[in-house]
Scaffold this motif. Structure first.
Motif, PDB file in Angstrom:
ATOM      1  N   PRO A 175       0.807  -1.230   0.000  1.00  0.00           N
ATOM      2  CA  PRO A 175       0.000   0.000   0.000  1.00  0.00           C
ATOM      3  C   PRO A 175       0.836   1.274   0.000  1.00  0.00           C
ATOM      4  CG  PRO A 175      -0.166  -1.145   2.121  1.00  0.00           C
ATOM      5  CD  PRO A 175       0.663  -2.004   1.231  1.00  0.00           C
ATOM      6  N   GLU A 176       2.120   1.135   0.305  1.00  0.00           N
ATOM      7  CA  GLU A 176       2.985   2.325   0.396  1.00  0.00           C
ATOM      8  C   GLU A 176       3.739   2.598  -0.899  1.00  0.00           C
ATOM      9  OE1 GLU A 176       3.683   4.368   3.574  1.00  0.00           O
ATOM     10  OE2 GLU A 176       1.624   3.590   3.395  1.00  0.00           O
ATOM     11  N   TYR A 177       3.434   1.813  -1.950  1.00  0.00           N
ATOM     12  CA  TYR A 177       4.205   1.961  -3.171  1.00  0.00           C
ATOM     13  C   TYR A 177       4.146   3.394  -3.706  1.00  0.00           C
ATOM     14  CZ  TYR A 177       5.900   1.168  -7.906  1.00  0.00           C
ATOM     15  OH  TYR A 177       6.612   1.226  -9.079  1.00  0.00           O
ATOM     16  N   ALA A 214       4.677   5.959  -2.297  1.00  0.00           N
ATOM     17  CA  ALA A 214       4.075   6.907  -1.359  1.00  0.00           C
ATOM     18  C   ALA A 214       5.081   7.938  -0.867  1.00  0.00           C
ATOM     19  CB  ALA A 214       3.461   6.174  -0.178  1.00  0.00           C
ATOM     20  N   TRP A 239      -5.146   8.219  -7.198  1.00  0.00           N
ATOM     21  CA  TRP A 239      -3.761   7.921  -6.843  1.00  0.00           C
ATOM     22  C   TRP A 239      -3.591   6.443  -6.524  1.00  0.00           C
ATOM     23  CZ3 TRP A 239       1.231   8.385  -6.146  1.00  0.00           C
ATOM     24  CH2 TRP A 239       1.862   7.996  -4.961  1.00  0.00           C
ATOM     25  N   ARG A 279      -1.327   3.822  -8.891  1.00  0.00           N
ATOM     26  CA  ARG A 279      -0.070   3.179  -8.481  1.00  0.00           C
ATOM     27  C   ARG A 279      -0.233   1.659  -8.385  1.00  0.00           C
ATOM     28  NH1 ARG A 279       0.700   3.798  -2.409  1.00  0.00           N
ATOM     29  NH2 ARG A 279      -1.447   3.870  -1.730  1.00  0.00           N
TER      30      ARG A 279
END
Lengths: 811, 204
Positions: free
Chosen positions: A53-55, A57, B181, B185
């Motif tokens: 989920p942090e890709y 980010a 977003w 991604r």
């Protein structure tokens, strides 16, 4: 994939991501409504999201917090009308305030808050008084400043609408003489600020706007100092960036190498600006140059002659209304020399002031010979070796480096130049502090500055704290600095801080200088004077005598130094009741000073004042009043009415008049003096305390005469206030403390508190004996008064014993 | 004075006006200005700092921003406008560098790139270079059917803008931006597959 289909995917994904993990699968299936391809796509993407989920980010870059647009907000009395611009330090707004019904517009600069903005605010408060006193038609006036409700520092400056200097000149196709005339006005503005101790530090064409009517206006005066060296701009990385942002194009070598910033720093920037105004090129900047290249050039590269930049540059010549060859001929010679003198690497070899630079330009314009001389390599070597004579090895290496300039590598000469800049910076530091102090206390503007002792003291304390580290191994320089600091503390009335510094400076100079060096005479004089002010007169007298002896031997070369020592010795003689001796030395000092500097000089005022006191103390009242009038007129001419020394002179004149029987007039004078002194130096300054004490005496006399308990009460209050100030600032054993106790005892006795008066008079006597070991007239007077108090209290035995002990006849 | 700055003071203002009116060519030239500034800063920085010192891209972009903002004073309408340009420039700087690095690695022709060693200060590894190039390609493909998503990724990842900043800039809501977003991604990550995971935290 097309946009439409993606929109569906995105919508379903969003719902799924918002749902709980257990509901997700069912939700997706329902949303896809049997479209298997869509379902597969969404499930695949959801899996990517769940895995990481942090890709992406964490951005590759991070930016500072958004700066606000404060339009419509109120800051203090200012209403923000619109944003004028943003820069590295923050935002600039157009703002208005209402003053007496009129609307005043201004430029309000908000400094972006960072870690050290408290420091910025603190410095700003220190500087504000000084900046607010810069009133000059060519300087954008600082109007206000403070902290916004959300704790960001802000400045408000006069709003200036104009064009940057160089652009304006080129747009208007101004000729060389017109450019010089405009530049002269800029020099005058800079000089005005320098005389008020404000160095700009960031002069550049962008900070000098020319308004539509052709008036140049300098922006941001003094702001650089407030912001300098603080980390006030957001994150640490950005701070570094911001500091590096300071325009290196106009930075002097000492700014690049981290040396001391002085008025010569502004002279350098003026030199760069003049170079561009004349030659249309920057002295060092070339296409493709990086910042470090430019910095290295500023420190070590000799600039090309402005005239040498002209050939072939038709555009530049055209903007000056000339053809290239005529322009080159115009610049060659005096103008080249003037510009290069302002651009010298060593601050001390530039023009000493903006005024001196302006004067040379005026000479050029008038067709007179200019003072600037071309630089020579030989001169540079001599100077450099001279400055480094303490270190034989170092200077030998440097001579080699400089003589071999043509063959040594760039790196070497750059290092040498940096070393030169460093040594120079240290010397400039002492000069800077000295000139700062002279300005603070000296001939001009001292009335406003003296009240601001906080910033002066802070400067002194900071320099003192750095002495041992900053000047380790450089004793002569260290002694210079200690001398400057001792002088500064002395001038603030902080004699206890001054004395050890003066002692150490003298000892150092005696150790490292030749025995007959004039600096030793100066040190003897300073220490003697400080000891005198501390009441250590026995030790002070031989020091001042020795200073006089040395300076008399050197008086052909430096008559004013002899006059200074004679003056100081005369003051000491006055204080120790050696009036004929005082009269003699002060007469000589006054004659020297009137002959060397003329009657409008403060030195004449000071010595005349002291001589008048000697006359007065010998009851030669006519001579005293005549001489005091000379003192007063000299001081008023030289330093103005509000200056401390003028007020002292007035106070003396009042005292002399009082001695002539005009008590009422004298009382009015003292009250006025007290008001001025308190405002200028604070109520607990020793000089103010003297005024208070004088006033107390007059009030007490009137109280006794009129049997007024109110007047006597006021006199007691005033005396006690003076006592507290003297004890605090001069120490408990100072003669002034004895004198004040003596007077206080009289007032307390007059108010009917006999026993208490005896105690006070005993203290007066004890302090008086300690501070005047010769038990002279003053102490005898005190003994007599103590005996009288005993008798008043009915204890004639004690009175008799006291009189016998001191051999004082009954009054 | 003509050579004072490679971009004379009026130029950026003119380009900004044109770009905000939708002129793509002006925008492209503006990116070129920032690109030059970024590389020049990187070059200058390397010369004063010890070899091996990593130049944060944060510092790089900030410095470019401050320089150009100072040079142009008020003419950047707002910081978002600048970062829109800067994110594009930053993407090109880094991706160009990554491509050159990989090309050199594979023994291809090394063109004359005087600033190449400066960008080395950013210290991209081979893996990061591969991922950057792959990301750049994938972003271009994404933009074909999802231009807004691609733009959001670029503004955040290369420009450092927050979701709130981006929402303001695109005149959208933060919630919408977050949806776009996240989806974008996820798609990018699947596209990159094996090349994922080397780029986070670089230089920050």
């Amino acid at each position: 994939m097309n946009a439409e289909r993606w929109a569906r995917v995105e919508a379903i994904l969003a719902e799924a991501m918002d749902a709980t993990p257990s509901d997700r699968q069912q939700l997706v299936r329902a949303a896809c409504g049997g479209d298997e391809a869509l379902h597969a796509e969404v499930v695949s993407l959801l899996a990517q999201w769940e895995t990481d989920p942090e890709y992406l980010a964490h951005p590759l870059v991070e930016v500072p917090a958004a700066t606000r647009d404060r339009t419509g907000e109120a800051i203090g009395p200012w209403e923000i009308t619109h944003l004028l611009g943003r820069g590295g330090m923050g935002e600039v707004y157009h703002a208005v305030r209402r003053v007496d019904g009129a609307v005043q517009a201004a430029a309000l600069k908000v400094i972006r808050r960072g870690r050290d903005s408290d420091e910025v605010i603190r410095r700003f408060r220190l500087e504000r008084r000084i900046l607010a006193q810069l009133h000059h038609p060519n300087i954008a006036q600082l109007l206000d400043g403070g902290v916004t409700p959300d704790q960001q520092p802000y400045f408000v400056m006069e709003l200036v609408e104009g064009t940057p200097l160089t652009t304006w000149c080129d747009d208007q196709r101004r000729g060389i003489r017109e450019r010089l005339a405009l530049f002269l006005r800029i020099c005058e503005a800079v000089e005005h600020a320098h005389q008020r101790l404000v160095v700009h530090r960031d002069l550049k064409p962008g900070n000098i706007l020319v308004t539509t009517d052709g008036t140049p206006k300098l922006l941001d005066f003094g702001i650089g100092k407030v912001l300098e060296g603080t980390e006030s701009f957001g994150t640490s990385i950005e701070t570094r960036t911001e500091l590096r942002l300071l325009t290196p194009e106009y930075a002097a070598p000492e700014q690049v190498t981290g040396g001391a910033i002085t008025t010569a720093t502004d002279v350098y920037a003026l030199g760069v600006i003049l170079y561009e105004l004349l030659a249309g090129e920057h002295p060092y900047r070339r296409p493709g140059m990086t910042r470090p290249d430019l910095e290295a050039a500023v420190v070590s590269e000799p600039p090309a002659l402005p005239s040498a930049r002209i050939p072939g540059n038709v555009a530049v010549a055209h903007a000056r209304g000339l053809d290239p060859s005529t322009l080159a001929r115009t610049l060659a010679g005096d103008l080249d020399t003037i510009v290069l003198m302002a651009l010298r690497k060593e601050a001390s070899r530039r023009y000493p002031s903006a005024a001196a630079l302006a004067e040379d330009i005026r000479r050029y314009l008038d067709g007179r010979p200019v003072s600037a001389r071309p630089d020579t390599i030989g001169y540079r070597v001599r100077k450099f070796v001279g400055r480094n004579r303490g270190s034989v090895v170092a200077s030998a290496a440097i001579v080699t480096a400089l003589v071999g300039v043509a063959v040594t590598s760039v790196v070497t000469s750059r290092r040498v130049a940096r070393e030169a800049a460093r040594v120079q910076a240290e010397r400039d530091k002492a000069l800077e502090v000295r000139s700062f102090l002279l300005e603070m206390f000296g001939a001009t503007g001292a009335d406003q500055a003296v009240g601001d002792t906080v910033s002066v003291r802070a400067l002194l304390d900071r320099q003192r704290a750095q002495l041992n580290v900053a000047y380790a191994g450089r004793d002569a320089l260290k002694a210079d600095m200690m001398e400057v600091l001792a002088d500064g503390y002395d001038r603030l009335g902080l004699y206890r801080e001054a004395e050890p510094l003066a002692r150490e400076a003298l000892a150092l100079r005696q150790r490292v200088l030749p025995p007959d060096h004039p600096d030793i005479g100066a040190s003897l004089n300073l220490l003697g004077w400080i000891l005198h002010e501390r009441g250590e007169r026995e030790e002070a007298e031989p020091l001042l005598l020795e200073a006089v002896r040395r300076r008399r031997a050197d008086s052909t070369r430096a008559p004013e130094a002899l006059a200074r020592s004679l003056n100081d010795l005369g003051v000491l003689y006055n204080a120790t009741q050696q009036y004929p001796a005082a009269t003699a030395v002060l007469r000589e000092a006054l004659a020297i000073r009137r002959a060397t500097v003329g009657d409008q000089h403060r030195a004449v005022g000071i010595t005349a004042n002291n001589l008048a006191a000697a006359f007065y103390l010998q009851r030669q009242l006519d001579s005293a009043v005549t001489t005091q009038r000379l003192a007063l007129s000299a001081l008023q001419a030289a330093v103005g009415r509000d200056h401390q020394r003028t007020t002292v002179a007035l106070s003396n004149l009042a005292a002399f008049r009082r001695a002539g029987g005009d008590a009422a007039g004298a009382e009015a004078d003292y009250r006025e003096l007290l008001e001025r002194q308190s405002r200028l130096q604070g109520r607990d300054h020793p000089v103010t305390a003297r005024v208070i004490l004088s006033l107390a005496s007059i009030v007490a006399e009137r109280g006794v005469r009129d049997s007024s308990s109110a007047l006597l009460a006021e006199a007691e209050g005033l005396s006690r206030e003076a006592l507290a100030a003297f004890e605090l600032r001069l120490g408990p054993d100072h003669p002034m403390v004895a004198t004040t106790l003596d007077r206080l005892a009289g007032v307390v006795s007059a108010r009917g508190r006999g026993r208490e008066a005896i105690t006070i008079q005993q203290r007066a006597l004890a302090v008086g004996r300690r501070s005047n070991p010769d038990t002279g007239q003053v102490v005898r007077g005190m003994v007599g008064r103590l005996a009288a108090l005993w008798r008043q209290a009915g204890d004639t035995a004690a009175a008799k014993a006291l009189s016998q002990q001191y051999g004082v006849p009954r009054p | 004075m003509a050579d004072a700055h490679p971009h004379d003071d009026g130029e950026i203002t003119r380009l900004l006006h044109a770009a905000s009116g939708g002129d793509r060519e002006a925008f492209g030239r503006l990116v070129g200005v920032v690109y030059d500034e970024l590389t020049r800063i990187a070059h200058g920085r390397l010369r004063v700092e010890p070899v091996g010192h990593t130049l944060g891209t944060t510092g790089l972009v900030h410095e470019a921003y401050l320089r150009l903002a100072a040079q142009e004073r008020a003419n950047w309408q707002n910081r978002e406008q600048f970062f829109a340009v800067a994110s594009e420039a930053m993407r090109r700087v880094l991706v160009d560098h990554a491509r050159r690095r990989l090309r050199g690695k594979r023994g291809g022709h090394v063109e004359h790139v005087p600033l190449d060693d400066a960008i080395d200060a950013v210290a991209l590894t081979d893996a990061q270079s591969e991922e950057l190039v792959a990301l750049d390609d994938a972003l271009t493909r994404l933009a074909a059917f999802n231009p807004e998503g691609a733009r959001i990724v670029q503004l955040h990842f290369f420009g450092g803008l927050s979701q709130g900043d981006i929402a303001t800039m695109l005149d959208s809501s933060e919630r919408t931006v977050r949806r776009q977003w996240s989806a974008a991604r996820a798609w990018l990550r699947r596209e990159l597959r094996g090349n994922v995971g080397t780029l986070t935290g670089l230089g920050a």
